[in-house]
Write a protein that holds these residues in place. Structure first.
Motif, PDB file in Angstrom:
ATOM      1  N   ALA A 113      54.294  37.987  49.212  1.00 61.15           N
ATOM      2  CA  ALA A 113      54.292  36.676  49.720  1.00 61.15           C
ATOM      3  C   ALA A 113      54.042  36.834  51.198  1.00 61.15           C
ATOM      4  O   ALA A 113      53.501  35.969  51.696  1.00 61.15           O
ATOM      5  CB  ALA A 113      55.805  35.954  49.756  1.00 61.15           C
ATOM      6  N   ALA A 114      54.199  38.152  51.823  1.00 62.63           N
ATOM      7  CA  ALA A 114      53.895  38.451  53.281  1.00 62.63           C
ATOM      8  C   ALA A 114      52.346  38.443  53.328  1.00 62.63           C
ATOM      9  O   ALA A 114      52.031  38.632  54.592  1.00 62.63           O
ATOM     10  CB  ALA A 114      54.698  39.543  53.617  1.00 62.63           C
ATOM     11  N   GLU A 127      48.575  33.099  38.780  1.00 63.26           N
ATOM     12  CA  GLU A 127      48.715  33.373  37.304  1.00 63.26           C
ATOM     13  C   GLU A 127      49.662  34.404  36.967  1.00 63.26           C
ATOM     14  O   GLU A 127      50.578  34.446  36.061  1.00 63.26           O
ATOM     15  CB  GLU A 127      47.389  33.921  36.733  1.00 63.26           C
ATOM     16  CG  GLU A 127      47.479  34.631  35.193  1.00 63.26           C
ATOM     17  CD  GLU A 127      47.871  33.712  34.125  1.00 63.26           C
ATOM     18  OE1 GLU A 127      48.498  34.017  33.124  1.00 63.26           O
ATOM     19  OE2 GLU A 127      47.953  32.343  34.456  1.00 63.26           O
ATOM     20  N   MET A 128      49.701  35.520  37.690  1.00 61.78           N
ATOM     21  CA  MET A 128      50.670  36.456  37.953  1.00 61.78           C
ATOM     22  C   MET A 128      52.242  35.967  37.929  1.00 61.78           C
ATOM     23  O   MET A 128      52.962  36.269  37.186  1.00 61.78           O
ATOM     24  CB  MET A 128      50.536  37.543  38.963  1.00 61.78           C
ATOM     25  CG  MET A 128      51.301  38.629  38.992  1.00 61.78           C
ATOM     26  SD  MET A 128      50.969  39.992  40.431  1.00 61.78           S
ATOM     27  CE  MET A 128      49.334  39.462  41.104  1.00 61.78           C
ATOM     28  N   GLU A 129      52.498  35.034  38.870  1.00 64.59           N
ATOM     29  CA  GLU A 129      53.562  34.438  39.096  1.00 64.59           C
ATOM     30  C   GLU A 129      54.027  33.378  37.809  1.00 64.59           C
ATOM     31  O   GLU A 129      55.249  33.705  37.365  1.00 64.59           O
ATOM     32  CB  GLU A 129      53.810  33.480  40.179  1.00 64.59           C
ATOM     33  CG  GLU A 129      53.668  34.438  41.569  1.00 64.59           C
ATOM     34  CD  GLU A 129      53.429  33.602  43.005  1.00 64.59           C
ATOM     35  OE1 GLU A 129      53.127  32.292  42.709  1.00 64.59           O
ATOM     36  OE2 GLU A 129      53.800  34.007  43.975  1.00 64.59           O
TER      37      GLU A 129
END
Length: 95
Positions: A1-2, A24-26
């Protein structure tokens, strides 16, 4: 997220398999399912800048990868932003 990255190349045993978006990964993690990979254009160190630019412009992710051989080890990730930044730097040197 950074970090602002949106797309990530996926390799298995040093072989390029595709690209995955952050979204998509999340989603795959939260839904406990395998991620869906998208194809990603690849170029090689000896390929022309013009050919690579055309691949980049046509890429739905505005990303290409530089590989050591077709579908091989990823050497670099190149974005449209990278090409624009390089063109500006070249223009600055010429001017």
């Amino acid at each position: 997220a950074a970090h602002p990255y949106r797309f990530f190349p996926v390799t298995i045993e040093d072989q390029l398999r595709g690209v995955i978006s952050r979204e998509e990964m999340e989603a795959a993690i939260s839904e406990h399912r395998p991620p869906k990979l998208e194809p990603i254009p690849a170029t090689r160190p000896g390929d022309s800048i013009r050919d690579s630019q055309d691949l980049l412009i046509d890429s739905p992710t505005q990303t290409i990868v530089l590989t050591d051989k077709p579908d091989g080890k990823v050497l670099a990730v190149v974005t449209l932003h990278d090409v624009l930044r390089a063109q500006v730097a070249m223009s600055d040197r010429e001017g």
